[in-house]
Scaffold this motif. Structure first.
Motif, short mmCIF file in Angstrom:
data_model
loop_
_atom_site.label_atom_id
_atom_site.label_comp_id
_atom_site.label_asym_id
_atom_site.label_seq_id
_atom_site.Cartn_x
_atom_site.Cartn_y
_atom_site.Cartn_z
N UNK A 86 0.82 -1.21 0.00
CA UNK A 86 0.00 0.00 0.00
C UNK A 86 0.85 1.26 0.00
N UNK A 87 2.17 1.14 0.18
CA UNK A 87 3.06 2.29 0.11
C UNK A 87 3.06 3.13 1.37
N UNK A 88 3.99 4.08 1.41
CA UNK A 88 4.14 4.98 2.56
C UNK A 88 4.05 6.40 2.03
N UNK A 89 3.21 7.25 2.63
CA UNK A 89 3.16 8.64 2.19
C UNK A 89 4.56 9.27 2.23
N UNK A 90 4.84 10.12 1.24
CA UNK A 90 6.18 10.68 1.12
C UNK A 90 6.60 11.47 2.36
N UNK A 91 5.64 12.16 2.99
CA UNK A 91 5.99 12.97 4.15
C UNK A 91 6.26 12.13 5.40
N UNK A 92 6.02 10.82 5.31
CA UNK A 92 6.26 9.95 6.47
C UNK A 92 7.36 8.92 6.22
N UNK A 93 8.00 8.99 5.05
CA UNK A 93 9.02 7.98 4.73
C UNK A 93 10.22 8.04 5.67
N UNK A 94 10.55 9.21 6.22
CA UNK A 94 11.66 9.31 7.17
C UNK A 94 11.21 9.04 8.60
N UNK A 95 9.91 9.23 8.88
CA UNK A 95 9.41 9.08 10.24
C UNK A 95 9.08 7.64 10.59
N UNK A 96 8.98 6.77 9.59
CA UNK A 96 8.59 5.39 9.89
C UNK A 96 9.65 4.66 10.70
N UNK A 97 10.87 5.23 10.75
CA UNK A 97 11.93 4.60 11.53
C UNK A 97 11.93 5.06 12.98
N UNK A 98 11.03 5.98 13.36
CA UNK A 98 10.92 6.40 14.75
C UNK A 98 10.18 5.33 15.54
N UNK A 99 10.53 5.23 16.80
CA UNK A 99 9.89 4.23 17.66
C UNK A 99 8.40 4.50 17.78
N UNK A 100 7.60 3.46 17.59
CA UNK A 100 6.15 3.47 17.75
C UNK A 100 5.41 4.28 16.68
N UNK A 101 6.12 4.72 15.65
CA UNK A 101 5.41 5.44 14.59
C UNK A 101 4.77 4.43 13.64
N UNK A 102 3.49 4.62 13.34
CA UNK A 102 2.75 3.73 12.45
C UNK A 102 2.05 4.58 11.40
N UNK A 103 2.50 4.44 10.17
CA UNK A 103 1.94 5.27 9.09
C UNK A 103 0.50 4.88 8.77
N UNK A 104 0.11 3.60 9.01
CA UNK A 104 -1.24 3.13 8.66
C UNK A 104 -1.91 2.55 9.90
N UNK A 105 -1.84 3.32 11.00
CA UNK A 105 -2.44 2.81 12.25
C UNK A 105 -3.95 2.66 12.14
N UNK A 106 -4.57 3.46 11.27
CA UNK A 106 -6.03 3.43 11.15
C UNK A 106 -6.52 2.51 10.04
N UNK A 107 -5.62 1.77 9.40
CA UNK A 107 -6.03 0.94 8.27
C UNK A 107 -6.32 -0.49 8.65
N UNK A 108 -6.33 -0.79 9.96
CA UNK A 108 -6.62 -2.15 10.38
C UNK A 108 -5.41 -3.05 10.40
N UNK A 109 -4.22 -2.50 10.20
CA UNK A 109 -3.00 -3.31 10.21
C UNK A 109 -2.43 -3.30 11.62
N UNK A 110 -2.30 -4.50 12.16
CA UNK A 110 -1.81 -4.63 13.53
C UNK A 110 -0.29 -4.51 13.57
#
Length: 723
Positions: free
Chosen positions: A610-634
């Motif tokens: 499903x890809x990662x939004x461009x503005x979050x591609x650097x933040x996904x490596x932060x602890x507990x950051x979830x780019x698709x927390x609301x998409x039903x992905x655990x």
């Protein structure tokens, strides 16, 4: 009485008799008293050795008998002999009382005598004790003789003076002799700053001066010219050399005067001649001793100063070395703002020295700000505040200047240095940028962990209470409803288990000791791909298509951590796809900058997710950051932070980019290269194809299902989400 005690008694008695006989040889015609009386110094040294020990009465009796016998046998009047003997005993006892109180080191020294007179103060104490003891002792004998025999009071003064001089001349030399007798190398090592040649020159000059003044001249009152040799001896030689010089010079002057030679013979009155002679001898002895003792004290002081200076230089060098190697910055300023000292770390942390037109440190030029954003100036700076009496302890200052273009947080502590003129202040700069960031991250980390653990715990607690209340009330709960409640409890417990497992993996990635070895990247990637495909098949899902490129180069890495990186990246690629889409994952790698001394291997995991939004591609490596927390992905949001930590601990890094070909994501990570690889070998044999494709059609179903353990492991791995 011990043999050693008897030996001491006999030796000193003989020493006293010899000195007394020599003194009696200096009696002038028409006089009763000798010109010099070295026996007084011998008696003082005798009793100083024994101190106040048992047998003192015997020593006093022997001294009295020896003194009386010498005077009586050499022609002195009987009453005068008795009076002089009584005076000698009284003088030495009073001398001991005074000296033992004022300077205990010189009294009762026995086998451990001091090396001469220690200092000028001690010489003054010795002279005072000798004079006072002679004056007091004169009341015990000589004064009575004067009153009974119509003697002269000038003769009494002469007796006091000659006894004092005898103690000053002989007592220090007796201590030295005792020292040398007990320790052969105790005081005769060298003659001081003067050389042997100079000592010979001193002897020749003294003899020539004495001969010219006392043997060729009877009229001119120039005996003071001889005193120049005393200055020479006292300022250039040790105390024992100067003392011997004084005794020899006194002996020469005495012999000349007794033989009616020299300027003293022009004094007709014998008593007056004796008094002038005694004054001259006292000057010789005191001048030699005073100058030599002062010289010795000065040399010792200079030696201590030299040692102190050398120690200070060593300490300064050590402190300078410590300051230069410190990671914390140190600066010292005086009360006018001028820089006194600065170490290299201070320049690194806050920049080069910035001075105003008067040469003072200009705080406002460093780009420093307090935590509230206020700019730091000289007037509001820590140095000025510390000088004003304010406690500056651990104040945070933000620095942004050419030395810290990205900004640096510095903890500043300033203390005034007491007892300095001018008043100095020292500041210590400690870089707390990483500490503060880690502290903030830890606080955020703890908050998220607490929140993520509380949610499933709340579920477990709520449904457990519901089941407990129903059981206590005897309420019949349908089985399907009980199964639903227990299922909710089980899923909540599993979420907590997944979170705890990821926290353990996160800690392992941070704290596990790195021991890099050559690792076959192709074998690791293929093994991870097989495990992922097997896990999905066991659960009955549609198998993903995972492609591992051929000829993946080997890397230098910790095998456990490398497998964790590949597993997290592949697991995320399989997990984050749109519903109904079969995951397609490709693992590729290549060597970067092959000509470098330490090349790196770039590992890329591409997917069709499903890809990662461009503005979050650097933040996904932060602890507990979830780019698709609301998409039903655990997931817990720790997977990619673990990947990045592992890569950084191997001197690599990690980043995410979009995959234009599939609309998914390409995750990239670098590891040190271990050299090229031509043939990929797996644990189960050599490959027959250039690349490995693992999927539903390629991987045969195992004869024995892997069972719940593999399924659980696959489920746990699949839940290590990157977002």
């Amino acid at each position: 009485m011990s043999r050693a005690r008897l030996l001491d008694l006999g030796s000193f008695a003989a020493y006293f008799v010899v000195a007394a006989l020599l003194g009696r040889l200096t009696v002038l015609e028409g006089a009763e008293l000798a010109l010099v009386w070295p026996a007084a110094g011998v008696a003082a040294a005798w009793f100083a050795v024994t101190g106040w020990r048992r047998g003192l009465v015997l020593d006093a009796v022997v001294l009295f008998v020896c003194s009386w016998a010498v005077n009586d046998l050499t022609g002195a009047d009987t009453w005068l002999s008795v009076g002089l003997a009584a005076g000698t005993v009284a003088q030495v006892l009073v001398f001991g009382m005074l000296l033992s109180r004022w300077c205990p080191a010189m009294w009762g020294f026995g086998d451990r005598p001091p090396p001469g007179v220690p200092g000028v103060r001690d010489l003054g104490v010795l002279a005072g004790a000798a004079f006072l003891s002679a004056a007091v002792a004169s009341l015990a004998g000589p004064t009575t003789i004067v009153l009974l025999t119509d003697g002269s009071w000038a003769s009494l003064a002469t007796w006091v003076l000659r006894t004092t001089v005898g103690v000053l001349a002989i007592f220090p030399l007796s201590m030295l002799a005792r020292n040398v007798a007990r320790a052969p190398h105790g005081g005769l090592a060298g003659v001081g700053r003067g050389t042997i040649v100079e000592a010979v020159g001193l002897v020749v000059a003294t003899g020539l001066a004495t001969w010219l003044v006392f043997w060729t001249n009877d009229d001119l009152p120039v005996p003071f010219l001889v005193l120049t040799t005393c200055v020479w001896a006292g300022t250039r030689f040790t105390s024992w050399v100067a003392d011997i010089h004084a005794i020899l010079l006194t002996a020469g002057v005495t012999v000349a005067t007794v033989l009616n030679q020299g300027p003293f013979t022009s004094i007709d009155d014998v008593t007056a001649r004796e008094l002038v002679f005694q004054s001259y001898v006292a000057m010789i002895v005191v001048l030699n001793l005073a100058l030599s003792v002062a010289r010795r004290e000065l040399l010792l002081l200079n030696r201590r100063i030299a040692r102190s200076e050398a120690a200070s230089q060593e300490q300064a060098t050590m402190l300078r070395t410590i300051l230069d190697t410190m990671a914390d910055g140190v600066s010292v300023l005086d009360d006018t703002g001028h820089l006194v000292l600065r170490n290299p770390a201070a320049t690194h942390l806050i920049g080069g020295v910035q001075l105003d037109a008067e040469g003072r440190v200009e705080s406002g030029d460093y780009g420093m700000f307090y935590a509230d954003g206020t700019r730091l100036t000289r007037e509001s700076g820590p140095f000025t505040r510390a000088l004003a009496g304010e406690q500056i302890d651990g104040v945070d200052v933000f620095v942004r200047n050419p030395a810290a273009p990205d900004g640096r947080l510095i903890e500043v502590t300033v203390r005034p240095l007491p007892n300095t003129d001018p008043l100095l202040t020292v500041a210590v700069f400690h870089d707390v940028t990483a500490d503060r960031r880690e502290r903030d991250e830890l606080a955020s980390f703890a908050g998220v962990v607490a929140h993520d653990l509380l949610n499933p715990l709340t579920v477990v607690e709520g449904w457990s209470e519901a089941l407990l209340e129903a059981a206590q009330a005897g309420t019949v709960v349908p089985l399907d409803r009980q199964a639903d409640q227990l299922g909710r409890i089980l899923r909540a417990a599993q979420r907590m288990q997944h979170l705890i497992s990821d926290l353990l993996a996160y800690t392992t990635a941070r704290d596990l000791k790195i021991n890099p070895v050559r690792v076959d990247l192709h074998a690791v990637a293929t093994d991870v791909a097989r495990a992922r495909v097997d896990a999905v098949r066991v659960k009955g899902g549609e198998s993903p298509l995972i492609t591992v490129d051929p000829d993946l180069p080997p890397v230098l890495a910790e095998p456990v951590l490398l497998r964790q990186v590949v597993d997290n990246l592949v697991g995320n690629a399989v997990k984050y796809v749109a519903p109904g889409v079969v995951p397609e994952v490709r693992v590729a790698a290549r060597v970067l900058a092959d000509g470098d001394a330490h090349p790196m291997v770039l590992v890329e995991v591409s997917d069709n997710g499903i890809g990662i939004p461009e503005d979050q591609q650097s933040r996904v490596f932060d602890s507990f950051h979830r780019a698709h927390a609301d998409g039903g992905y655990r997931g817990t949001g720790l997977g990619l932070s673990i990947v990045k930590r592992i890569a950084e601990r191997h001197d690599g890094t990690a980043w995410a980019t979009g995959n234009p070909a599939t609309g998914g994501t390409t995750m990239s990570v670098t590891f040190p290269s271990a050299g090229r690889r031509d043939v990929a070998e797996l644990d189960d044999g050599e490959l027959d194809v250039a690349e490995v494709r693992l999927g539903a059609a390629d991987v045969p179903r195992p004869e024995d299902p892997l069972g719940d353990d593999v399924g659980d492991e696959g489920d746990r791995a699949g839940h290590r989400g990157r977002r």
